[in-house]
Design an enzyme around this catalytic site. Structure first.
Site, mmCIF file in Angstrom:
data_model
loop_
_atom_site.group_PDB
_atom_site.id
_atom_site.type_symbol
_atom_site.label_atom_id
_atom_site.label_comp_id
_atom_site.label_asym_id
_atom_site.label_seq_id
_atom_site.Cartn_x
_atom_site.Cartn_y
_atom_site.Cartn_z
ATOM 1 N N ASP A 38 38.186 46.434 41.210
ATOM 2 C CA ASP A 38 37.704 45.541 42.256
ATOM 3 C C ASP A 38 38.821 45.225 43.236
ATOM 4 O OD1 ASP A 38 35.161 45.288 41.489
ATOM 5 O OD2 ASP A 38 35.340 43.292 40.607
ATOM 6 N N LYS A 58 36.534 48.416 47.682
ATOM 7 C CA LYS A 58 37.081 48.662 49.003
ATOM 8 C C LYS A 58 36.054 48.412 50.103
ATOM 9 C CE LYS A 58 40.046 51.988 51.167
ATOM 10 N NZ LYS A 58 40.953 53.047 50.815
ATOM 11 N N MET A 193 33.291 30.870 44.727
ATOM 12 C CA MET A 193 32.651 31.471 45.908
ATOM 13 C C MET A 193 32.020 30.450 46.828
ATOM 14 S SD MET A 193 30.813 34.703 44.038
ATOM 15 C CE MET A 193 30.252 33.761 42.642
#
Ligand code: SAH
Length: 509
Positions: A38, A58, A193
């Site tokens: 990741d 990516k 998040m």
């Protein structure tokens, strides 16, 4: 295709500080055939691995590799009998879709193991001096995704792609949150998040009955050298975080424990926080310098354009000499490949060029007799001024300078010079080259690293108006000047430590 599938290891890479990678993770990375990684994995953990590394996090054209493609790769490699490390930031089973990937393996009959990692909610809190539980203050903790149902009236319905490395994952499922239940949760709330939804989080919690003045904190890039923490009463946190330009990845902590930050904050950003540094030395030597820089907060790119190539040599018997001169750690390690038994070095006095070489020698259980205060050939010549020398053996790189042998010969000594290795060009990865040219600093630790890096980077033009050039000492600086590049920084002590100190001084100035 082999009959037996390889094992898939779902591995947590920890929150960012590479020292928080588990021993098990490190061992698996070192032995995996393939690593599917990741974006949010600690700086440096992927450097120099023997297996193939595929960056499935990516951002290419605004998108990360779709989850379906990642899963397809996972199956393809495992079915080909390869051992696969699926490396994820933090813990693989905490907001990392590790559970789904494990289910896939289970369904497809692929053996898998899970290696837990230090999850950001715990790690960023810890590095901010916030215990997520505390006797008498918080007896429960909830991990919550802040990436919730889009409700913002201004929302267009499509998620903007997050910039590379932010950790906000636009591909993640939107999840419904029971706000009233969360608001009355009897303990600490830790949001992942949630940066872009911070105002909504605070609003919903207060609407559900959480006190507007409950302590809260947001920790950006927790455990990295450039970690930042903002604390405020819950209702004010969104504004205060925005004022401080807090961005992802960040963890938000809501609960009385957040107030402990004031008392317990222990982790301070390093002097190189926010600076990017390219390390151009050979990969085998880069890690020590890179680790030092990272420990001070720098983001490091390893961009080796050289490699050390051992030479097959007939080493004369060191016992036939009264002085043995070693000029680099590479030379020391190569010497011990050749002599095997340290007793072969018992005869001569041993002189080294600098402290790094002395340290390498010490790793083999041998103490240097002469270590000059200035780690260059001239310094060694001075340090040897009062040492009687009749026969000297110099074991070193093929392309070394002749200052020491010339000076010893001028004193009438017999000198044998043996080349133990030479440095050769190493193909420079284009991504590493671009990152190096974009960095705030490019470091050079030898004349050959200058020469080979410039060749690989497309000439000195590529470095003009680019990174600040940091040189370990006068010989390396001269190599830069040969290409009409003026070093911005030159180390006073011509060692990796000296180079780091010079960078710190420059960055602070
Ligand atoms: N599996 C990961 C979480 C992945 S979700 C884990 O266990 O930590 C990605 C979110 O994790 C980011 O949006 C951010 O909220 C959080 N995160 C990851 N690394 C972080 C860090 N170093 N500091 C603060 N938050 C981090």
């Amino acid at each position: 295709m082999s009959a037996r599938p390889g094992t898939v290891y779902l591995v947590g890479a920890g929150p960012g500080d590479p020292r928080l990678l588990t021993v098990r993770a490190r061992a698996l990375l070192a032995s995996a055939d393939v690593v599917l990684s990741d974006r949010l994995v600690p700086d440096g953990v992927l450097d120099g691995l023997p297996g193939e590394v595929v960056d499935v996090g990516k951002i290419g054209g605004g998108d990360q590799v779709p989850q379906e493609e990642t899963q397809r790769l996972l199956l393809e490699h495992a079915r080909a009998g390869r051992s696969v490390v699926r490396l994820k930031g933090g813990d693989p089973f905490v907001f990392g879709r590790g559970g789904e990937e494990a289910q896939l393996c289970a369904r497809e009959g692929i053996p898998f193991e899970v290696v837990p990692g230090v999850t950001a909610g715990v790690a960023a809190s810890a590095y901010a001096g916030i215990p997520v539980t505390q006797r008498g203050v918080a007896s429960a903790v909830a991990f919550v995704t802040g990436h919730t149902q889009p409700a913002s009236p201004a929302g267009t319905g499509t998620q903007p792609a997050s910039p590379a490395g932010t950790g906000e994952d636009p591909g993640k499922e939107e999840t419904a949150i029971d706000w009233p239940a969360l608001a009355v949760f009897p303990g600490t709330l830790v949001f992942y998040m949630g940066v872009r939804r911070l105002d909504r989080i605070a609003e919903q919690l207060v609407a559900g009955g959480r006190a507007a003045d409950e302590p809260a904190a947001i920790v950006q890039r927790g455990t990295f050298g450039d970690q930042r923490v903002v604390t405020a009463p819950l209702a004010e946190l969104p504004v205060r975080a925005a004022q401080a330009a807090i961005s992802a990845p960040a963890i938000t902590i809501v609960g009385p424990v957040a107030a402990l930050h004031e008392e317990l904050a222990w982790f301070t950003a390093g002097p190189l926080a926010g600076r990017s540094v390219a390390v151009t030395r050979a990969r085998a030597q880069a890690s020590g310098l890179a680790a030092r820089l990272r420990a001070l907060g720098a983001t490091v790119t390893e961009a080796p354009a050289i490699r050390v190539k051992p030479l097959e040599v007939e080493l004369p018997d060191p016992r036939d000499y009264d002085l043995l001169v070693l000029t680099s750690p590479n030379g020391v390690h190569r010497l011990f490949d050749l002599v095997r038994d340290a007793r072969a070095l018992a005869g001569p006095r041993i002189a080294v060029l600098g402290p790094g070489t002395a340290r390498a020698l010490r790793q083999h259980g041998v103490e240097a007799d002469v270590v000059p205060s200035r780690a260059v050939g001239e310094g060694l010549v001075d340090a040897l001024a009062d040492v009687p020398v009749r026969r000297a053996l110099i074991a070193r790189a093929q392309e070394a300078r002749d200052v020491v042998p010339d000076a010893l010969r001028a004193r009438g000594a017999h000198v044998d010079d043996v080349a133990l290795y030479r440095t050769v060009a190493e193909p420079l990865d284009p991504d590493a080259r671009d990152a190096a040219l974009d960095a705030d600093y490019a470091t050079f630790t030898s004349a050959s690293s200058v020469r080979f890096f410039l060749e690989a980077a497309g000439g000195p033009e590529a470095l003009r108006d680019g990174p600040r050039l940091a040189s370990i000492g006068p010989i390396t600086s001269a190599a830069l000047r040969d290409h009409h590049l003026e070093p911005h920084v030159e180390a006073t002590a011509h060692t990796p430590e000296g180079l780091v100190a010079a960078l710190v001084a420059d960055a602070g100035g």
